[in-house]
Design a protein around this motif. Structure first.
Motif, PDB file in Angstrom:
ATOM      1  N   SER A  14       0.776  -1.320   0.128  1.00  0.00           N
ATOM      2  CA  SER A  14       0.117  -0.207  -0.057  1.00  0.00           C
ATOM      3  C   SER A  14       0.935   1.282  -0.059  1.00  0.00           C
ATOM      4  N   THR A  15       2.003   1.312   0.689  1.00  0.00           N
ATOM      5  CA  THR A  15       2.673   2.396   0.825  1.00  0.00           C
ATOM      6  C   THR A  15       3.495   2.685  -0.605  1.00  0.00           C
ATOM      7  N   GLY A  16       4.079   1.495  -0.975  1.00  0.00           N
ATOM      8  CA  GLY A  16       4.741   1.754  -2.617  1.00  0.00           C
ATOM      9  C   GLY A  16       3.862   2.189  -3.558  1.00  0.00           C
ATOM     10  N   THR A  52      -4.921   8.836   1.176  1.00  0.00           N
ATOM     11  CA  THR A  52      -5.809   9.664   1.804  1.00  0.00           C
ATOM     12  C   THR A  52      -4.909  10.329   3.178  1.00  0.00           C
ATOM     13  N   LYS A  53      -3.675  10.060   3.352  1.00  0.00           N
ATOM     14  CA  LYS A  53      -3.020  10.354   4.659  1.00  0.00           C
ATOM     15  C   LYS A  53      -1.715  11.319   4.239  1.00  0.00           C
ATOM     16  N   GLY A  54      -1.116  11.745   5.312  1.00  0.00           N
ATOM     17  CA  GLY A  54       0.037  12.582   4.986  1.00  0.00           C
ATOM     18  C   GLY A  54       1.083  11.647   4.445  1.00  0.00           C
ATOM     19  N   PRO A  55       2.126  11.973   3.665  1.00  0.00           N
ATOM     20  CA  PRO A  55       2.199  13.371   2.874  1.00  0.00           C
ATOM     21  C   PRO A  55       1.371  13.823   1.924  1.00  0.00           C
ATOM     22  N   TYR A  56       0.596  12.683   1.500  1.00  0.00           N
ATOM     23  CA  TYR A  56       0.020  12.707   0.252  1.00  0.00           C
ATOM     24  C   TYR A  56      -0.984  13.640  -0.213  1.00  0.00           C
ATOM     25  N   VAL A  57      -1.885  13.476   1.137  1.00  0.00           N
ATOM     26  CA  VAL A  57      -3.199  14.383   1.106  1.00  0.00           C
ATOM     27  C   VAL A  57      -2.898  15.853   0.820  1.00  0.00           C
ATOM     28  N   LYS A  58      -1.630  16.222   1.102  1.00  0.00           N
ATOM     29  CA  LYS A  58      -1.414  17.766   0.959  1.00  0.00           C
ATOM     30  C   LYS A  58      -0.115  17.962  -0.240  1.00  0.00           C
ATOM     31  N   GLU A  89     -16.470   6.415  -0.788  1.00  0.00           N
ATOM     32  CA  GLU A  89     -16.332   6.366   0.822  1.00  0.00           C
ATOM     33  C   GLU A  89     -14.783   6.088   1.161  1.00  0.00           C
ATOM     34  N   GLY A  90     -14.013   5.448   0.382  1.00  0.00           N
ATOM     35  CA  GLY A  90     -12.597   5.170   0.764  1.00  0.00           C
ATOM     36  C   GLY A  90     -11.654   6.017   0.232  1.00  0.00           C
ATOM     37  N   LEU A  91     -11.809   6.771  -0.821  1.00  0.00           N
ATOM     38  CA  LEU A  91     -10.696   7.516  -1.254  1.00  0.00           C
ATOM     39  C   LEU A  91     -11.301   8.986  -1.744  1.00  0.00           C
ATOM     40  N   LEU A  92     -11.988   8.972  -2.544  1.00  0.00           N
ATOM     41  CA  LEU A  92     -12.669  10.400  -3.362  1.00  0.00           C
ATOM     42  C   LEU A  92     -13.005  11.296  -2.166  1.00  0.00           C
ATOM     43  N   SER A  93     -13.801  10.836  -1.095  1.00  0.00           N
ATOM     44  CA  SER A  93     -14.443  11.788  -0.208  1.00  0.00           C
ATOM     45  C   SER A  93     -13.362  12.296   0.670  1.00  0.00           C
ATOM     46  N   LYS A  94     -12.081  11.676   0.717  1.00  0.00           N
ATOM     47  CA  LYS A  94     -11.171  12.154   1.729  1.00  0.00           C
ATOM     48  C   LYS A  94      -9.921  12.949   1.066  1.00  0.00           C
ATOM     49  N   VAL A  95     -10.147  13.270  -0.117  1.00  0.00           N
ATOM     50  CA  VAL A  95      -8.926  13.927  -0.554  1.00  0.00           C
ATOM     51  C   VAL A  95      -9.678  15.238  -1.402  1.00  0.00           C
ATOM     52  N   PRO A  96      -9.108  16.293  -1.754  1.00  0.00           N
ATOM     53  CA  PRO A  96      -9.788  17.329  -2.314  1.00  0.00           C
ATOM     54  C   PRO A  96      -9.780  17.307  -3.843  1.00  0.00           C
ATOM     55  N   ILE A  97     -10.427  16.103  -4.632  1.00  0.00           N
ATOM     56  CA  ILE A  97     -10.667  16.279  -5.737  1.00  0.00           C
ATOM     57  C   ILE A  97     -11.882  16.889  -6.240  1.00  0.00           C
ATOM     58  N   LEU A  98     -11.663  17.494  -7.215  1.00  0.00           N
ATOM     59  CA  LEU A  98     -12.973  18.457  -7.517  1.00  0.00           C
ATOM     60  C   LEU A  98     -14.089  17.339  -8.113  1.00  0.00           C
TER      61      LEU A  98
END
Length: 252
Positions: A14-16, A52-58, A89-98
């Motif tokens: 998952s990290t890779g 959905t977590k740091g650092p990627y979400v930013k 539910e698992g990705l799109l709502s947790k990151v600022p995708i338009l």
């Protein structure tokens, strides 16, 4: 070019995967100004959770993402088995995708009409260069198509011995198969093989036999980007039947 990356655990995989997707996103945005990604169902969204977590979400430029589907069941968006619902539910709502950049598959009167409508929407976005164009054929060139290897060797909704494997002209088609509980729509092999990058994920011991198979009988063996890269992300149990000395091993 084809590569295989093996991870000791699903957590490491998952990290890779998050690192790899983030790198491709950055490169595509620098080159084209957009990142067109097509998602599959199954375990994929769970494996993408690190994004959905740091650092990627930013650090990821989510405003430039345009999300498509390599496959989707012909069910309502709120259906428990909808790939869209799982991704939402698992990705799109947790990151600022338009929201306008999520190109969902709209259920129509029939599976065939659903596929036609989805292909029409993709063609519109190819015309305005949101999605790139293949260098060698009349196909979109997605920046990344993410697939999951299933236990019978199928990827997307391309099932073994199904006539859809021979489709050459349509970008999207509909599929009915006795092994699947729902009709579905899927990107076709010409589109998958026109992508700049294709990733196939295989996890768990149930995937060991189809991953190890080199007979060409499984649909996954037909995935071979013409002018792009294919990278397998595989955990230890799925890789248990192969000799690791011949493939790239990942420790991150």
């Amino acid at each position: 070019m084809e590569r295989v990356r093996i991870f000791e655990s699903e957590e490491e995989l998952s990290t890779g995967l998050a690192d790899y997707v983030a790198q491709l996103s950055e490169a595509a945005v620098k080159e084209r100004g957009n990142f067109a990604i097509a998602l599959s169902g199954g375990c994929l969204i769970k494996l993408m959770r690190k994004l959905t977590k740091g650092p990627y979400v930013k650090t990821v430029d989510w405003s430039k993402w345009h999300v498509f589907w390599a496959e989707e069941k012909v069910v309502a968006k709120k259906h428990p088995d909808s790939n869209y619902k799982q991704a939402k539910e698992g990705l799109l709502s947790k990151v600022p995708i338009l929201p306008a950049h999520v190109i969902s598959i709209n259920r129509c009167a029939s599976a065939e009409s659903t596929a036609e409508e989805y292909e029409f929407r993709i063609r519109q976005l190819v015309r305005n260069r949101t999605v790139d164009v293949s260098r060698s054929r009349d196909c979109p060139r997605f920046d990344l198509i993410l697939l999951v290897l299933e236990s019978d060797g199928h990827v997307a909704s391309l099932f073994p011995n199904h006539p859809v494997l021979a489709e050459e002209t349509q970008w999207v088609t509909w599929v009915s198969d006795s092994s699947a509980p729902y009709e579905s729509v899927t990107l076709t092999l010409p589109v998958i093989n026109s992508a700049a990058n294709v990733t196939i994920v295989a996890t768990g011991s149930v995937k060991a036999q189809p991953f190890a198979s080199a007979t060409g009988a499984h649909p996954a063996q037909l995935v071979s980007p013409e002018h792009g890269d294919l990278v397998w992300f595989v955990d230890g149990p799925a890789a248990s039947l192969i000799g690791r000395s011949d493939i790239e091993r990942s420790d991150s």
